[in-house]
Every structure is written in structure tokens, then in C-alpha cells.
Design a protein around this motif. Structure first.
Motif, PDB file in Angstrom:
ATOM      1  N   PRO A 189      12.959   3.362  -0.654  1.00 40.25           N
ATOM      2  CA  PRO A 189      11.999   2.506  -1.369  1.00 40.25           C
ATOM      3  C   PRO A 189      11.282   1.538  -0.423  1.00 40.25           C
ATOM      4  CG  PRO A 189      14.274   1.905  -1.907  1.00 40.25           C
ATOM      5  CD  PRO A 189      14.341   3.085  -1.004  1.00 40.25           C
ATOM      6  N   PHE A 190      10.026   1.337  -0.679  1.00 40.03           N
ATOM      7  CA  PHE A 190       9.218   0.395   0.097  1.00 40.03           C
ATOM      8  C   PHE A 190       8.026  -0.030  -0.732  1.00 40.03           C
ATOM      9  CE2 PHE A 190       7.867   4.696   1.087  1.00 40.03           C
ATOM     10  CZ  PHE A 190       6.490   4.641   1.017  1.00 40.03           C
ATOM     11  N   ASP A 191       7.491  -1.186  -0.385  1.00 42.23           N
ATOM     12  CA  ASP A 191       6.304  -1.699  -1.075  1.00 42.23           C
ATOM     13  C   ASP A 191       5.060  -1.039  -0.510  1.00 42.23           C
ATOM     14  OD1 ASP A 191       7.750  -3.446  -2.696  1.00 42.23           O
ATOM     15  OD2 ASP A 191       7.724  -5.020  -1.170  1.00 42.23           O
ATOM     16  N   VAL A 192       4.106  -0.825  -1.383  1.00 41.56           N
ATOM     17  CA  VAL A 192       2.817  -0.281  -0.976  1.00 41.56           C
ATOM     18  C   VAL A 192       1.777  -1.371  -1.181  1.00 41.56           C
ATOM     19  CG1 VAL A 192       1.093   1.511  -1.415  1.00 41.56           C
ATOM     20  CG2 VAL A 192       3.506   2.023  -1.717  1.00 41.56           C
ATOM     21  N   PRO A 193       0.941  -1.615  -0.179  1.00 46.23           N
ATOM     22  CA  PRO A 193      -0.102  -2.641  -0.358  1.00 46.23           C
ATOM     23  C   PRO A 193      -0.979  -2.314  -1.575  1.00 46.23           C
ATOM     24  CG  PRO A 193      -0.006  -1.885   1.921  1.00 46.23           C
ATOM     25  CD  PRO A 193       0.887  -0.983   1.136  1.00 46.23           C
ATOM     26  N   ARG A 194      -1.106  -3.256  -2.478  1.00 44.21           N
ATOM     27  CA  ARG A 194      -1.880  -3.049  -3.708  1.00 44.21           C
ATOM     28  C   ARG A 194      -3.321  -2.611  -3.418  1.00 44.21           C
ATOM     29  NH1 ARG A 194       0.520  -1.058  -7.317  1.00 44.21           N
ATOM     30  NH2 ARG A 194      -0.911  -0.799  -9.013  1.00 44.21           N
ATOM     31  N   PRO A 195      -3.995  -3.203  -2.411  1.00 45.06           N
ATOM     32  CA  PRO A 195      -5.364  -2.752  -2.137  1.00 45.06           C
ATOM     33  C   PRO A 195      -5.438  -1.266  -1.760  1.00 45.06           C
ATOM     34  CG  PRO A 195      -4.953  -4.850  -1.060  1.00 45.06           C
ATOM     35  CD  PRO A 195      -3.641  -4.380  -1.612  1.00 45.06           C
ATOM     36  N   MET A 196      -4.394  -0.766  -1.097  1.00 41.32           N
ATOM     37  CA  MET A 196      -4.357   0.651  -0.733  1.00 41.32           C
ATOM     38  C   MET A 196      -4.320   1.519  -1.993  1.00 41.32           C
ATOM     39  SD  MET A 196      -1.521   2.569   1.613  1.00 41.32           S
ATOM     40  CE  MET A 196      -1.847   4.155   2.351  1.00 41.32           C
ATOM     41  N   VAL A 197      -3.493   1.129  -2.953  1.00 41.99           N
ATOM     42  CA  VAL A 197      -3.372   1.888  -4.204  1.00 41.99           C
ATOM     43  C   VAL A 197      -4.678   1.818  -4.988  1.00 41.99           C
ATOM     44  CG1 VAL A 197      -2.158   2.034  -6.422  1.00 41.99           C
ATOM     45  CG2 VAL A 197      -0.874   1.563  -4.318  1.00 41.99           C
ATOM     46  N   THR A 198      -5.268   0.625  -5.078  1.00 45.21           N
ATOM     47  CA  THR A 198      -6.511   0.467  -5.840  1.00 45.21           C
ATOM     48  C   THR A 198      -7.646   1.270  -5.214  1.00 45.21           C
ATOM     49  OG1 THR A 198      -5.794  -1.831  -6.013  1.00 45.21           O
ATOM     50  CG2 THR A 198      -7.784  -1.281  -7.121  1.00 45.21           C
ATOM     51  N   GLU A 199      -7.734   1.229  -3.896  1.00 42.19           N
ATOM     52  CA  GLU A 199      -8.774   2.003  -3.211  1.00 42.19           C
ATOM     53  C   GLU A 199      -8.562   3.503  -3.418  1.00 42.19           C
ATOM     54  OE1 GLU A 199     -10.017   2.911   1.361  1.00 42.19           O
ATOM     55  OE2 GLU A 199      -9.641   0.807   0.844  1.00 42.19           O
ATOM     56  N   ARG A 200      -7.322   3.946  -3.321  1.00 39.37           N
ATOM     57  CA  ARG A 200      -6.997   5.361  -3.541  1.00 39.37           C
ATOM     58  C   ARG A 200      -7.312   5.752  -4.987  1.00 39.37           C
ATOM     59  NH1 ARG A 200      -3.308   8.222  -0.362  1.00 39.37           N
ATOM     60  NH2 ARG A 200      -4.469   7.017   1.163  1.00 39.37           N
ATOM     61  N   ALA A 201      -7.023   4.884  -5.943  1.00 38.40           N
ATOM     62  CA  ALA A 201      -7.313   5.157  -7.350  1.00 38.40           C
ATOM     63  C   ALA A 201      -8.818   5.294  -7.566  1.00 38.40           C
ATOM     64  CB  ALA A 201      -6.740   4.052  -8.239  1.00 38.40           C
ATOM     65  N   GLN A 202      -9.596   4.416  -6.960  1.00 33.45           N
ATOM     66  CA  GLN A 202     -11.048   4.490  -7.096  1.00 33.45           C
ATOM     67  C   GLN A 202     -11.582   5.788  -6.499  1.00 33.45           C
ATOM     68  OE1 GLN A 202     -13.145   2.592  -8.865  1.00 33.45           O
ATOM     69  NE2 GLN A 202     -14.752   4.013  -8.282  1.00 33.45           N
ATOM     70  N   THR A 203     -11.026   6.186  -5.356  1.00 37.56           N
ATOM     71  CA  THR A 203     -11.428   7.450  -4.731  1.00 37.56           C
ATOM     72  C   THR A 203     -11.101   8.628  -5.644  1.00 37.56           C
ATOM     73  OG1 THR A 203     -11.102   6.512  -2.534  1.00 37.56           O
ATOM     74  CG2 THR A 203     -11.134   8.913  -2.690  1.00 37.56           C
ATOM     75  N   LEU A 204      -9.929   8.589  -6.281  1.00 34.05           N
ATOM     76  CA  LEU A 204      -9.551   9.653  -7.218  1.00 34.05           C
ATOM     77  C   LEU A 204     -10.525   9.722  -8.395  1.00 34.05           C
ATOM     78  CD1 LEU A 204      -5.657   9.300  -7.384  1.00 34.05           C
ATOM     79  CD2 LEU A 204      -6.938  11.296  -6.614  1.00 34.05           C
ATOM     80  N   VAL A 205     -10.873   8.574  -8.943  1.00 39.86           N
ATOM     81  CA  VAL A 205     -11.810   8.537 -10.074  1.00 39.86           C
ATOM     82  C   VAL A 205     -13.154   9.139  -9.658  1.00 39.86           C
ATOM     83  CG1 VAL A 205     -13.144   7.001 -11.575  1.00 39.86           C
ATOM     84  CG2 VAL A 205     -10.702   6.615 -11.256  1.00 39.86           C
ATOM     85  N   GLU A 206     -13.641   8.751  -8.496  1.00 40.18           N
ATOM     86  CA  GLU A 206     -14.927   9.277  -8.020  1.00 40.18           C
ATOM     87  C   GLU A 206     -14.850  10.778  -7.769  1.00 40.18           C
ATOM     88  OE1 GLU A 206     -15.837   6.853  -4.627  1.00 40.18           O
ATOM     89  OE2 GLU A 206     -16.235   5.083  -5.863  1.00 40.18           O
ATOM     90  N   SER A 207     -13.732  11.232  -7.233  1.00 40.06           N
ATOM     91  CA  SER A 207     -13.553  12.651  -6.965  1.00 40.06           C
ATOM     92  C   SER A 207     -13.526  13.461  -8.254  1.00 40.06           C
ATOM     93  CB  SER A 207     -12.256  12.851  -6.182  1.00 40.06           C
ATOM     94  OG  SER A 207     -11.980  14.207  -6.017  1.00 40.06           O
TER      95      SER A 207
END
Length: 167
Positions: free
Chosen positions: A38-56
């Protein structure tokens, strides 16, 4: 002939089934690694990845139309947004854990890996290897190399996972 078409379809279906089984195996392996480490993931990384997924997804649905770039995570209902964020978090964790394994184990691309990757892509897409190489040199090289490295790390992990499950 009709029989040749049937055989070609049968072959393609078998290949798709093998690919899906491998994708499930890799996802399970990555999920197990994430759960055991287990480890923390930077929230901005997840949000940016989510936005990329939505656009894709929007680009696929809109057949690449320019409106897809204006699609936003905020446009989704709560359930869909939650699903996209969950997948983005998994994808971010996957990227970080593969990077850590590669660094820890010293897994790097060798000289022949790039050419082998081009040849494999050419065989898969039916495009000439040189045309793919030229296209990658014009743009997209870093993404291609990152995918090759991820694939190499995943192969390394799968080899070890099989040893553990067999032993």
C-alpha cells in the motif's frame, strides 16, 4: 472460400480470448502487488489521469471529434465519475508500482527491445515496420518506450509469479 473465412474468424477469436485472459492475469497480478504494497498516490496524478480517461472515452465515442477535448470529469454523474476515478487511481498505482519494480530490479530497455517492439507492432497492425518507426520518431516515441518498458517489467513479474504459484 467460406471455410477460409470461418478459420480466419476462429483464429481471430482465439487470439482475442488469449489477449483478454492475459489482460485479466496482468490486472490480477498488479492488483495483488498494490494490495501487498500500500502507498499513497498524489491526488493531482489521479485527477489528471481521470480527465485523460474521460477525454479518451469521449474521443472514441465521438470518433475523434474536437468536442471530445472539452469533455470533463465534472460532466459525469456521480456513479460514472466514481468509476472513472477508481480506474484512474488503479492506473496511477499501476504506473508507480511498475516504475518502482523496474528501478529496484534494474529492468531497462536494451538495444534490441525497440526494434522487437516495432516488429511486433507492425505484425499486429499490418503496417510496415519502417512506417511505424518514422511515425514514432515524429512523435510518440516516449510513450512507446514507456509501454515497452512496462511490458518488459510485466513479463519479469509474470515469470516470477508463475514460479511462486508452481512452487
Amino acid at each position: 472460400s467460406v471455410e477460409a473465412v470461418r478459420e480466419a474468424l476462429r483464429s481471430q477469436l482465439l487470439e482475442m480470448m488469449r489477449d483478454r485472459a492475459r489482460d485479466r492475469e496482468v490486472r490480477s497480478l498488479i492488483q495483488a502487488l498494490i494490495e501487498r504494497n500500500p502507498f499513497d498516490v498524489p491526488r493531482p496524478m489521479v485527477t489528471e489521469r481521470a480527465q485523460t480517461l474521460v477525454e479518451s472515452i469521449a474521443a472514441q465515442l465521438m470518433d475523434g471529434m474536437s468536442q471530445a477535448m472539452s469533455a470533463s470529469l465534472d460532466d459525469l454523474d456521480d456513479e460514472k465519475r466514481s468509476q472513472v476515478l477508481e480506474e484512474a487511481e488503479f492506473s496511477s498505482r499501476r504506473e508507480l508500482i511498475l516504475e518502482a519494480v523496474g528501478r529496484q530490479e534494474g529492468i531497462r530497455l536494451e538495444d534490441g527491445d525497440f526494434d522487437a517492439g516495432i516488429e511486433a507492432m507492425a505484425a499486429q497492425t499490418g503496417q510496415p515496420a519502417e512506417a511505424l518507426r518514422s511515425a514514432l520518431l515524429r512523435g510518440g516515441m516516449s510513450r512507446f518506450e514507456a509501454k515497452l518498458l512496462d511490458d518488459k517489467i510485466i513479463e519479469w513479474l509474470l515469470e516470477r509469479a508463475e514460479i511462486v504459484t508452481e512452487g
